[in-house]
Design a protein around this motif. Structure first.
Motif, PDB file in Angstrom:
ATOM      1  N   PRO A  71      12.633  -5.320 -22.405  1.00 49.55           N
ATOM      2  CA  PRO A  71      13.858  -6.021 -21.991  1.00 49.55           C
ATOM      3  C   PRO A  71      14.510  -5.454 -20.740  1.00 49.55           C
ATOM      4  O   PRO A  71      15.512  -5.975 -20.274  1.00 49.55           O
ATOM      5  CB  PRO A  71      14.783  -5.826 -23.204  1.00 49.55           C
ATOM      6  CG  PRO A  71      13.895  -5.493 -24.340  1.00 49.55           C
ATOM      7  CD  PRO A  71      12.774  -4.715 -23.733  1.00 49.55           C
ATOM      8  N   GLY A  72      13.972  -4.373 -20.205  1.00 48.91           N
ATOM      9  CA  GLY A  72      14.513  -3.825 -18.960  1.00 48.91           C
ATOM     10  C   GLY A  72      15.712  -2.923 -19.127  1.00 48.91           C
ATOM     11  O   GLY A  72      16.442  -2.678 -18.166  1.00 48.91           O
ATOM     12  N   LYS A  73      15.911  -2.376 -20.337  1.00 54.42           N
ATOM     13  CA  LYS A  73      17.065  -1.524 -20.589  1.00 54.42           C
ATOM     14  C   LYS A  73      16.811  -0.048 -20.312  1.00 54.42           C
ATOM     15  O   LYS A  73      17.756   0.747 -20.280  1.00 54.42           O
ATOM     16  CB  LYS A  73      17.514  -1.685 -22.057  1.00 54.42           C
ATOM     17  CG  LYS A  73      17.964  -3.093 -22.398  1.00 54.42           C
ATOM     18  CD  LYS A  73      19.129  -3.517 -21.521  1.00 54.42           C
ATOM     19  CE  LYS A  73      19.582  -4.928 -21.844  1.00 54.42           C
ATOM     20  NZ  LYS A  73      20.694  -5.347 -20.962  1.00 54.42           N
ATOM     21  N   LEU A  74      15.565   0.325 -20.125  1.00 56.57           N
ATOM     22  CA  LEU A  74      15.205   1.726 -19.974  1.00 56.57           C
ATOM     23  C   LEU A  74      14.035   1.847 -19.011  1.00 56.57           C
ATOM     24  O   LEU A  74      13.176   0.967 -18.964  1.00 56.57           O
ATOM     25  CB  LEU A  74      14.803   2.308 -21.338  1.00 56.57           C
ATOM     26  CG  LEU A  74      14.276   3.744 -21.387  1.00 56.57           C
ATOM     27  CD1 LEU A  74      15.427   4.731 -21.228  1.00 56.57           C
ATOM     28  CD2 LEU A  74      13.540   3.999 -22.705  1.00 56.57           C
ATOM     29  N   THR A  75      14.012   2.921 -18.228  1.00 58.82           N
ATOM     30  CA  THR A  75      12.804   3.274 -17.490  1.00 58.82           C
ATOM     31  C   THR A  75      12.282   4.595 -18.047  1.00 58.82           C
ATOM     32  O   THR A  75      13.071   5.475 -18.418  1.00 58.82           O
ATOM     33  CB  THR A  75      13.041   3.445 -15.979  1.00 58.82           C
ATOM     34  OG1 THR A  75      14.009   4.483 -15.766  1.00 58.82           O
ATOM     35  CG2 THR A  75      13.502   2.161 -15.349  1.00 58.82           C
ATOM     36  N   VAL A  76      10.982   4.724 -18.118  1.00 60.90           N
ATOM     37  CA  VAL A  76      10.342   5.955 -18.559  1.00 60.90           C
ATOM     38  C   VAL A  76       9.445   6.453 -17.434  1.00 60.90           C
ATOM     39  O   VAL A  76       8.575   5.711 -16.960  1.00 60.90           O
ATOM     40  CB  VAL A  76       9.503   5.738 -19.838  1.00 60.90           C
ATOM     41  CG1 VAL A  76       8.715   6.997 -20.170  1.00 60.90           C
ATOM     42  CG2 VAL A  76      10.398   5.349 -21.011  1.00 60.90           C
TER      43      VAL A  76
END
Length: 244
Positions: free
Chosen positions: A92-97
């Motif tokens: 959903p595009g809420k986090l980058t790793v």
């Protein structure tokens, strides 16, 4: 392999269910709801100075994952935690790793060079192919004669090439369609190997990383967090708080 993936799927469901009161994946205005035309952010990968960044580059929360390819706990996290992150937060595009490798030994050098070899868009394929098969190739490495183990642990070009061939690492990625010539060239790349060592030192200096897996959220190392079980409640709290 099926059991770890099912466990990861269950963990993803737990993470989503745990914040259901504040968020609803079906509602566009939800905190976990994907932005219009956001796409599948879990498939967006770019190379960084010290690793590979996965996800929406505009996400407000960043997570750095420090892993070693010869670390069994890292393989466990990759099997159970990474698929859950893909489904609930990365997609959903809420986090980058950002996956950053740690170099503990000569085998780490060889495997990391292969994981980094080629198109960044295919990094996740290489990364998961190698780390999810860790039990097989690391088991062979531990069962090898001490004389051969000593060659691999040197970490020099000859040692890396020997390990990649003898442990079937190159063949594993070639079976996915990657050029063997390209893979061989990556393993032999002394400049790239030295860069990995410099990056390892830089992460130690910047974050104080001393074990794997370790995680940094929004630029700060998470103390005593070295597993999916320890990371999951922090993510749940973070994203529930954002929704509230």
């Amino acid at each position: 392999m099926l059991k770890p993936l099912l466990t990861a799927a269950a963990a993803a469901l737990m993470l989503a269910t745990g914040v259901a009161a504040a968020q609803d994946l079906s509602r566009p205005e939800s905190s976990f709801g994907p932005k219009p035309k956001a796409g599948n952010w879990q498939n967006t990968v770019t190379r960084t100075e010290r690793g590979h960044l996965i996800g929406n580059p505009e996400a407000k929360t960043t997570l750095v994952e420090f892993i070693s390819y010869t670390c069994p706990h890292c393989a466990d996290f990759a099997a159970r935690g990474e698929p859950a992150l893909d489904v609930v937060l990365l997609g959903p595009g809420k986090l980058t790793v950002e996956v950053r490798p740690r170099i503990h030994n000569g085998l780490d050098l060889a495997v990391t060079l292969l994981a980094n070899c080629g198109d960044p868009a295919q990094f996740k394929v290489r990364h998961r192919t190698l780390i999810l098969a860790q039990a097989d190739w690391l088991g062979k490495a531990r069962a090898a004669p001490q004389s051969q183990q000593a060659i691999w642990q040197r970490g020099d070009r000859g040692g890396r090439q020997n390990a990649a061939s003898a442990l079937g690492l190159t063949a594993m990625l070639a079976a996915k369609g990657q050029s063997k010539a390209e893979l061989d060239a990556c393993v032999a790349d002394d400049a790239a190997a030295q860069e990995l060592l410099r990056n390892d030192e830089a992460d130690t200096a910047e974050f104080g990383v001393n074990s794997t897996p370790s995680f940094a959220m929004d630029g700060k190392l998470l103390a005593d967090v070295h597993s999916w079980e320890a990371l999951y409640p922090l993510l749940r709290t973070r994203f529930t708080a954002k929704a509230d």
